[in-house]
Design an enzyme around this catalytic site. Structure first.
Site, short mmCIF file in Angstrom:
data_model
loop_
_atom_site.label_atom_id
_atom_site.label_comp_id
_atom_site.label_asym_id
_atom_site.label_seq_id
_atom_site.Cartn_x
_atom_site.Cartn_y
_atom_site.Cartn_z
CB SER A 445 -0.96 0.00 1.19
OG SER A 445 -0.31 -0.41 2.35
CG HIS A 466 -3.54 -0.94 -3.04
ND1 HIS A 466 -4.17 0.24 -2.76
CD2 HIS A 466 -3.17 -1.46 -1.84
CE1 HIS A 466 -4.17 0.43 -1.46
NE2 HIS A 466 -3.58 -0.59 -0.88
CD GLU A 478 -5.61 2.76 -5.50
OE1 GLU A 478 -5.93 3.95 -5.49
OE2 GLU A 478 -4.83 2.28 -4.66
CG ASN A 516 -4.60 4.10 1.04
OD1 ASN A 516 -5.79 4.06 1.39
ND2 ASN A 516 -3.84 3.03 1.04
P1 NAI Z 1 -0.55 -9.23 7.88
O1 NAI Z 1 0.47 -8.90 8.92
O2 NAI Z 1 -1.93 -9.53 8.30
O3 NAI Z 1 -0.04 -10.47 7.03
C1 NAI Z 1 1.26 -10.64 6.58
C2 NAI Z 1 1.54 -12.14 6.51
O4 NAI Z 1 2.70 -12.34 5.77
C3 NAI Z 1 1.76 -12.79 7.88
O5 NAI Z 1 0.94 -13.94 7.98
C4 NAI Z 1 3.24 -13.18 7.85
O6 NAI Z 1 3.49 -14.38 8.57
C5 NAI Z 1 3.46 -13.37 6.39
N1 NAI Z 1 4.84 -13.22 5.95
C6 NAI Z 1 5.76 -12.34 6.36
N2 NAI Z 1 6.90 -12.53 5.66
C7 NAI Z 1 6.69 -13.54 4.81
C8 NAI Z 1 7.47 -14.20 3.83
N3 NAI Z 1 8.72 -13.85 3.60
N4 NAI Z 1 6.90 -15.19 3.12
C9 NAI Z 1 5.63 -15.56 3.36
N5 NAI Z 1 4.85 -14.97 4.27
C10 NAI Z 1 5.36 -13.97 4.98
O7 NAI Z 1 -0.50 -8.02 6.85
P2 NAI Z 1 -1.63 -7.49 5.87
O8 NAI Z 1 -2.43 -6.47 6.57
O9 NAI Z 1 -2.32 -8.64 5.24
O10 NAI Z 1 -0.77 -6.74 4.79
C11 NAI Z 1 -0.04 -7.41 3.78
C12 NAI Z 1 0.31 -6.43 2.69
O11 NAI Z 1 -0.87 -5.86 2.16
C13 NAI Z 1 1.18 -5.28 3.11
O12 NAI Z 1 2.06 -4.96 2.08
C14 NAI Z 1 0.19 -4.15 3.33
O13 NAI Z 1 0.76 -2.89 3.17
C15 NAI Z 1 -0.80 -4.45 2.24
N6 NAI Z 1 -2.16 -3.92 2.43
C16 NAI Z 1 -2.77 -3.99 3.66
C17 NAI Z 1 -4.06 -3.49 3.81
C18 NAI Z 1 -4.75 -3.56 5.13
O14 NAI Z 1 -5.74 -2.84 5.32
N7 NAI Z 1 -4.32 -4.39 6.05
C19 NAI Z 1 -4.80 -2.89 2.69
C20 NAI Z 1 -4.09 -2.96 1.43
C21 NAI Z 1 -2.81 -3.43 1.34
#
Ligand code: NAI
Length: 723
Positions: A445, A466, A478, A516
């Protein structure tokens, strides 16, 4: 000579078979041209003594008629209410010809039948529908801010009864009454259409024409026989003043709840429908009411805004430079089974893809898989999928901790932690196991796509995709071009998102992308107002009455203050002081009050329900409570978005105002009737916006200083849109 769009052929039985088949198009529309050709056929048949009946059908394999040509409607709505009123009368005259034919006219509906197509069907003497999986009948006009104007608002309640026309199934109605498509735009499938009397019969697709021909000759149909009690209630609610008053009240309450009074068309349609059944002998009066209401609504700002969004959405489905997807995507990989990854994996499996979902931690993977399962179970519980379908879609998601399981993926969506280094390592690791070219789609994001692609084997195949949280609910994606992303990679990503049922917008790599970037200053300003002593309730109510689905402080708690805080810091670093988060937000974040998901944020929650401003947060507000005019609160919040939207447009990352407005409507719930932040700015007037921003910059902070684009436009008297 151009090929006619409507042709007529005499069958041996003496039935005239009228075929609608707009040349060079997959869809039938009732454009002016089609209507002209239809009139020719109708007049010819009417004066031909040999014609014993008529069947109207479509030459397209899966659609009957999609409705009027919206471009023609748009041309009318840029004229006067009188012009729209006249257009409404012209359509009525054509369909009256059908109704007055000296023989039986049967419409045979196969596939989608919408708007004008439904209105034409209502003018026929008999309606039959095939069981083609795409067959659905509806009047979606209200979704574009007007009402059916070619007699449909009058004919529908007369045919199916007032309650089924304007009310959904309700506890006080007997089973079998209730649909409400006139006021909601919902479609009816063949079974539903038959039970409410919208069609007289449903038949196998292969038998459709033969059956229609028989009915044209005999007039015998297998109508659904409504039980006596149902008929009695329907009769009371349609044909007595007391009954109609009951229906009117119930329907109005429903509409107001749904639209909060912001969309007038359903109310207008309701009034016309009630009048149409009030005095069935007075057809002229009912028609007049319909044409007038259509005229008023069609030229309204609300309708123009909704039509603009309709076109924006149609346009958004095209690939940039009409590029074909450079990778054929069959198998999807998702890395990171967290909030976003699990949601994306489920949405992809729901759309029919095979999915490999990978995490580094077993617990995280288990939790992600449980989320996926929970979402499918929910769909089964709501009967959107059968239990077997839900189980088989869930089985299409393969959870793993190993990269090797991704070897045959065509597109991998990365949703790991928001750290550039980690995302680059993930890409490099994937390149070791996937030998063929694959799309690396990042859900970041805030990180630079260009930078992420810099060490990739195929930098042209790295693209931003996104999604918004929660993935299964939020309709926007996006698609972001990094410096090296090819049109073909973006087209592949877009095709994928479209298959998931999402609306897509293209933009270039810039912190915050479109949504955003524009939403953040708005959310920060809401916290600033709170900090300055304005009551939370006032802030929330003001924006809800502006049309936002929820107030900004509630939205912050939903998004998560950790997530919002992170985005704000990224934007602050990129764009400077004007995006410095207010102290109150910093305090909330430091105290780890993350919002709803953590049970406490700006608001306190009891069992997941909001229970007033969090006392801890209230304790940090040192300012004396102040009352501000709603207008001032609204300006501070809405114009924070407008100014930033103009900056985003000015930066050149988005193709045009329409795409930006579409993104804000689908990405944040920005009220569709306002048309999006830039269209809203036009409706206020750019000169006025400029003045207000100047004024706000003196009293509410430098961040309101109008951006260069607004200054220039105000000086030149320009608007964002040309119409
Ligand atoms: P999250 O913390 O819920 O999930 C991340 C997951 O990735 C965790 O389960 C972790 O164990 C895993 N992980 C970390 N390193 C890893 C690797 N090397 N290989 C495999 N798995 C790995 O995070 P979330 O909220 O799902 O965000 C993920 C991405 O999406 C980020 O880049 C964030 O900026 C983006 N994003 C988040 C939004 C939100 O509202 N939470 C909205 C839009 C985008």
């Amino acid at each position: 000579m151009t090929k006619p769009a409507v042709t007529m052929k005499m069958l041996n039985s003496g039935v005239a078979l009228v075929t609608l088949d707009l040349p060079d198009s997959k869809y039938n529309l009732l454009s002016e041209r089609v209507l002209r050709d239809l009139i020719v056929c109708l007049d010819q048949a009417a004066s031909d003594k040999a014609v014993k009946g008529m069947v109207i059908h479509s030459g397209k394999p899966d659609n009957f008629v999609f409705g009027a040509n919206i471009e023609e409607i748009q041309a009318v709505q840029n004229q006067t209410a009188k012009a729209a009123y006249d257009a409404s009368n012209v359509g009525k005259e054509i369909f009256d010809k059908i109704e007055k034919m000296p023989f039986r006219v049967v419409v045979a509906i196969n596939g989608i039948c919408l708007g004008g197509g439904t209105e034409m069907s209502l003018a026929c003497h008999y309606r039959i529908a095939s069981n083609h999986p795409k067959t659905a009948i509806g009047l979606p006009e209200v979704k574009l801010g007007f009402i059916p104007g070619w007699g449909g608002t009058v004919r529908l309640p007369r045919l199916i009864g007032l309650p089924s026309a304007v009310l959904p199934p309700l506890p006080f109605l007997p089973k079998g009454i209730g649909w409400g498509g006139l006021l909601t735009g919902a479609t009816a499938d063949p079974a539903k259409a038959w039970r409410i009397g919208l069609v007289d019969e449903t038949v196998e697709e292969s038998a459709l024409l033969e059956r229609a021909e028989q009915i044209a000759l005999t007039g015998k149909v297998k109508r659904y026989q409504k039980p006596l009690k149902v008929r009695a209630v329907e009769n009371f609610l349609t044909n007595t003043a007391a009954g109609r008053a009951l229906v009117f009240k119930a329907a109005l309450t429903g509409v107001m709840k749904e639209t909060r009074g912001k969309y007038p068309a359903p109310v207008e349609a309701l009034k016309v429908a009630v009048k149409a059944v009030g005095n069935k002998a007075d057809r002229k009066g009912a028609y007049e009411a319909e044409s007038r209401a259509f005229g008023r609504q069609a030229v309204s700002a609300v309708s123009k805004n909704l039509v603009n969004i309709f076109f924006a959405q149609t346009e958004s489905k095209k690939a940039r430079n009409n590029a074909a997807p450079s990778v054929k995507v069959k198998k999807i990989g998702v890395i990171g089974a967290g909030v976003m990854g699990a949601g994306i994996a489920q949405a992809a499996a729901y759309a029919g893809y095979d999915v490999v979902l990978k995490d580094i931690k077993q617990e995280a993977l288990d939790a992600g898989m449980a989320t996926v399962k929970g979402l499918f179970d929910g769909l089964a519980a709501k009967k959107k999928l059968s239990t077997t379908e839900a189980a088989s879609r869930y089985a299409a998601v393969h959870g793993t901790l190993k990269y090797e399981d991704m070897a045959d993926c065509d597109m991998v969506i990365e949703a790991v932690v928001e750290v550039m280094k980690v995302k680059k390592i993930v890409l490099a690791d994937l390149e070791k196991v996937i030998a063929k070219p694959f799309i690396y789609a990042t859900n970041t994001s805030s990180l630079s796509i260009t930078e992420m692609a810099s060490e990739a084997r195929n930098p042209e195949l790295v693209v931003g995709v996104h999604f918004f949280n929660p993935v299964h609910k939020m309709p926007l994606v996006e698609i972001i071009f990094g410096g090296t992303t090819s049109d073909g990679a973006a087209a592949a990503a877009q095709e994928f998102a479209l298959k998931l049922g999402k609306t897509t917008v293209f933009c270039m790599d810039r912190p915050g992308f479109i949504v955003n970037a524009i939403l953040t200053p708005y959310l920060l300003e809401a916290v600033r107002l709170l900090e300055q002593g304005v009551a939370a309730e006032e802030i929330e109510k003001t924006m809800q009455s502006f049309g936002m689905p929820m107030g900004p402080l509630t939205l912050l708690d939903e998004v998560g203050l950790d997530v919002a805080g992170h985005v704000a810091r990224v934007l602050h670093a990129a764009f400077g002081e004007r995006l410095d988060p207010p102290t109150l937000l910093k305090k909330v974040e430091e105290a780890k009050l993350v919002g709803k998901k953590g049970g406490a944020g700006i608001y306190a929650y009891a069992e997941g329900k909001k229970s007033g401003v969090n006392p801890t947060v209230a304790g940090w507000i040192t300012a004396q409570p102040i009352r501000k005019q709603r207008g001032e609160i609204q300006d501070r919040l809405a114009l924070a978005m407008v100014n930033e939207a103009a900056r985003v447009l000015e930066s050149g990352i988005v193709a045009d105002p329409r795409t930006l407005d579409l993104a804000m409507i689908f990405g944040t719930g920005f009220p569709p009737f306002q048309g999006g932040p830039l269209r809203y700015a036009d409706s206020v007037g750019i000169k006025v916006i400029h003045q207000k921003l100047e004024m706000l910059s003196k009293v509410a902070g430098e961040n309101y200083a109008p951006c260069q684009l607004i200054k220039d436009m105000a000086a030149r008297g320009q608007a964002f849109y040309q119409d």
